[in-house]
Design a protein around this motif. Structure first.
Motif, PDB file in Angstrom:
ATOM      1  N   LEU A 149       0.827  -1.195   0.000  1.00  0.00           N
ATOM      2  CA  LEU A 149       0.000   0.000   0.000  1.00  0.00           C
ATOM      3  C   LEU A 149       0.867   1.253   0.000  1.00  0.00           C
ATOM      4  CD1 LEU A 149      -2.784   1.334   0.191  1.00  0.00           C
ATOM      5  CD2 LEU A 149      -2.618   1.148   2.688  1.00  0.00           C
ATOM      6  N   ARG A 150       1.940   1.261   0.789  1.00  0.00           N
ATOM      7  CA  ARG A 150       2.840   2.402   0.801  1.00  0.00           C
ATOM      8  C   ARG A 150       3.463   2.630  -0.580  1.00  0.00           C
ATOM      9  NH1 ARG A 150       6.428   2.488   6.354  1.00  0.00           N
ATOM     10  NH2 ARG A 150       4.712   2.273   7.835  1.00  0.00           N
ATOM     11  N   ALA A 151       3.904   1.548  -1.185  1.00  0.00           N
ATOM     12  CA  ALA A 151       4.535   1.663  -2.501  1.00  0.00           C
ATOM     13  C   ALA A 151       3.554   2.185  -3.540  1.00  0.00           C
ATOM     14  CB  ALA A 151       5.094   0.311  -2.926  1.00  0.00           C
ATOM     15  N   ALA A 152       2.286   1.759  -3.441  1.00  0.00           N
ATOM     16  CA  ALA A 152       1.285   2.195  -4.418  1.00  0.00           C
ATOM     17  C   ALA A 152       0.898   3.652  -4.215  1.00  0.00           C
ATOM     18  CB  ALA A 152       0.049   1.305  -4.318  1.00  0.00           C
ATOM     19  N   LEU A 153       0.872   4.116  -2.963  1.00  0.00           N
ATOM     20  CA  LEU A 153       0.421   5.471  -2.674  1.00  0.00           C
ATOM     21  C   LEU A 153       1.531   6.511  -2.727  1.00  0.00           C
ATOM     22  CD1 LEU A 153      -2.123   4.957   0.252  1.00  0.00           C
ATOM     23  CD2 LEU A 153      -2.597   5.312  -2.172  1.00  0.00           C
ATOM     24  N   MET A 154       2.789   6.090  -2.688  1.00  0.00           N
ATOM     25  CA  MET A 154       3.877   7.060  -2.670  1.00  0.00           C
ATOM     26  C   MET A 154       3.883   7.990  -3.887  1.00  0.00           C
ATOM     27  SD  MET A 154       6.356   8.551  -1.273  1.00  0.00           S
ATOM     28  CE  MET A 154       6.674   7.562   0.193  1.00  0.00           C
ATOM     29  N   PRO A 155       3.750   7.494  -5.129  1.00  0.00           N
ATOM     30  CA  PRO A 155       3.719   8.433  -6.264  1.00  0.00           C
ATOM     31  C   PRO A 155       2.549   9.411  -6.185  1.00  0.00           C
ATOM     32  CG  PRO A 155       4.099   6.186  -7.021  1.00  0.00           C
ATOM     33  CD  PRO A 155       3.721   6.089  -5.581  1.00  0.00           C
ATOM     34  N   ILE A 156       1.394   8.940  -5.705  1.00  0.00           N
ATOM     35  CA  ILE A 156       0.237   9.815  -5.556  1.00  0.00           C
ATOM     36  C   ILE A 156       0.511  10.865  -4.485  1.00  0.00           C
ATOM     37  CG2 ILE A 156      -2.216   9.902  -4.974  1.00  0.00           C
ATOM     38  CD1 ILE A 156      -2.457   7.042  -5.977  1.00  0.00           C
ATOM     39  N   HIS A 157       1.131  10.452  -3.395  1.00  0.00           N
ATOM     40  CA  HIS A 157       1.452  11.377  -2.310  1.00  0.00           C
ATOM     41  C   HIS A 157       2.395  12.477  -2.785  1.00  0.00           C
ATOM     42  CE1 HIS A 157       2.065  12.574   1.878  1.00  0.00           C
ATOM     43  NE2 HIS A 157       3.374  12.563   1.663  1.00  0.00           N
ATOM     44  N   VAL A 158       3.405  12.093  -3.545  1.00  0.00           N
ATOM     45  CA  VAL A 158       4.376  13.074  -4.045  1.00  0.00           C
ATOM     46  C   VAL A 158       3.714  14.029  -5.032  1.00  0.00           C
ATOM     47  CG1 VAL A 158       6.493  13.365  -5.375  1.00  0.00           C
ATOM     48  CG2 VAL A 158       6.342  11.548  -3.664  1.00  0.00           C
ATOM     49  N   TYR A 159       2.961  13.474  -5.994  1.00  0.00           N
ATOM     50  CA  TYR A 159       2.321  14.314  -7.007  1.00  0.00           C
ATOM     51  C   TYR A 159       1.302  15.262  -6.379  1.00  0.00           C
ATOM     52  CZ  TYR A 159      -0.741  15.698 -10.829  1.00  0.00           C
ATOM     53  OH  TYR A 159      -1.495  16.428 -11.698  1.00  0.00           O
ATOM     54  N   SER A 160       0.478  14.749  -5.476  1.00  0.00           N
ATOM     55  CA  SER A 160      -0.551  15.592  -4.870  1.00  0.00           C
ATOM     56  C   SER A 160       0.075  16.693  -4.020  1.00  0.00           C
ATOM     57  CB  SER A 160      -1.509  14.745  -4.033  1.00  0.00           C
ATOM     58  OG  SER A 160      -0.813  14.054  -3.004  1.00  0.00           O
ATOM     59  N   GLY A 161       1.209  16.400  -3.371  1.00  0.00           N
ATOM     60  CA  GLY A 161       1.884  17.437  -2.600  1.00  0.00           C
ATOM     61  C   GLY A 161       2.352  18.587  -3.474  1.00  0.00           C
ATOM     62  N   LEU A 162       2.950  18.272  -4.616  1.00  0.00           N
ATOM     63  CA  LEU A 162       3.397  19.311  -5.541  1.00  0.00           C
ATOM     64  C   LEU A 162       2.204  20.062  -6.140  1.00  0.00           C
ATOM     65  CD1 LEU A 162       6.288  17.435  -7.379  1.00  0.00           C
ATOM     66  CD2 LEU A 162       6.446  18.992  -5.429  1.00  0.00           C
ATOM     67  N   LEU A 163       1.129  19.330  -6.443  1.00  0.00           N
ATOM     68  CA  LEU A 163      -0.058  19.964  -7.002  1.00  0.00           C
ATOM     69  C   LEU A 163      -0.681  20.938  -6.006  1.00  0.00           C
ATOM     70  CD1 LEU A 163      -2.199  20.212  -9.230  1.00  0.00           C
ATOM     71  CD2 LEU A 163      -3.368  18.252  -8.204  1.00  0.00           C
TER      72      LEU A 163
END
Length: 283
Positions: A149-163
């Motif tokens: 779950l961490r591996a799957a959500l990490m790209p989303i977490h990074v992208y959403s933070g920048l957005l």
């Protein structure tokens, strides 16, 4: 680190521009807008731009790149997670206080709430930021979320933070323009009085700061390298990699041999339990 000198120059530039943005916001409210107060008047509203520039822009920007600072790479990943979460929490608190100040001023002055695009985008950014912070705590800081779950959500977490960061900057620029249009009457904003020129410069500083932060955060060769995971013997031979929990047990100083031995033994016992459950970490 590749291009260390360039990274250091960008970091110093970002810190300088971000600090200048905060100073410009303070000068704006004290020199042109009558200072700060908490009485429902214009002084209370002035907390809104000051806290947003300080927390939602400057502190959030530092939180985004804190993992990229090469002198922190010898620190444990867990320590850096706490620093990252702490900075974001401070930014969130300041953003909430700034919104309370704006709403109380509007209510005291009989000004409608949530009618402008600035208010819509600003409130959306605050809500998304709150969800991002809660998700970060639940998934990446607390040790309960499974590794897949961490591996799957990490790209989303990074992208959403920048957005969210880019959205906050856009909202700040709209809010600055809206405030100047409403406040400057004689002379009008279109006549470019000194306050208008000064606050436009504040907007440029915010844009430059955001651009520097996004550039540093998006360069893959400035990413924090994977932690060295200790190897411990398996009961049936071979080696077993340590988990993230063990790799984050060290602080920013070099551990002595006794500490290494203690950590290795603790890692071995914990890894045996994880291996039995089939939950080896790859983070």
């Amino acid at each position: 680190m590749e291009d260390y000198g360039r990274f250091l120059a960008l970091l110093v530039s970002a810190l300088l521009v971000g600090f200048m943005s905060v100073i410009f916001a303070l000068v704006w409210v004290f020199h042109y807008r009558g200072g700060l107060s908490w009485d429902g008047g214009a002084g209370e509203f002035n907390w809104h731009p000051v806290l947003l520039v300080t927390g939602f822009v400057f502190i959030q920007g530092i939180a985004i790149i804190v993992y990229r600072l090469p002198w922190t790479w010898k620190c444990s990943k867990l320590l850096m997670k706490f620093i990252h979460a702490g900075l974001n929490t401070i930014a969130m608190i300041l953003a909430i206080v700034s919104m309370v100040a704006a709403f109380e001023f509007h209510n005291a002055s009989n000004i409608p709430n949530m009618y402008s695009l600035h208010s819509w985008i600003g409130l959306t950014a605050v809500i998304l930021y709150s969800l991002q912070l809660l998700l970060g705590f639940a998934v990446f800081l607390l040790p309960f979320a499974p590794v897949p779950l961490r591996a799957a959500l990490m790209p989303i977490h990074v992208y959403s933070g920048l957005l969210i960061f880019a959205t906050v900057i856009a909202s700040c620029l709209m809010g600055i323009t809206e405030k100047l249009l409403f406040s400057l009457q004689n002379p009008a904003y279109s006549a470019s009085p000194p306050e208008a020129i000064f606050v436009n410069c504040l907007g440029l500083l915010i844009v430059i700061f955001g651009a520097l932060i996004l550039w540093m955060a998006s360069r893959p060769h400035w990413k924090r390298p994977p932690e060295e995971i200790p190897k411990v013997p398996r009961p049936n031979g071979g080696t077993l990699e340590g988990t993230e929990a063990e790799s984050t047990m060290t602080d920013c100083s070099n551990a002595d041999k006794s500490d290494v031995g203690f950590n290795s033994e603790a890692a071995r016992k914990r890894n045996l339990k994880l291996d039995e459950a089939g939950q080896r970490s790859t983070m």
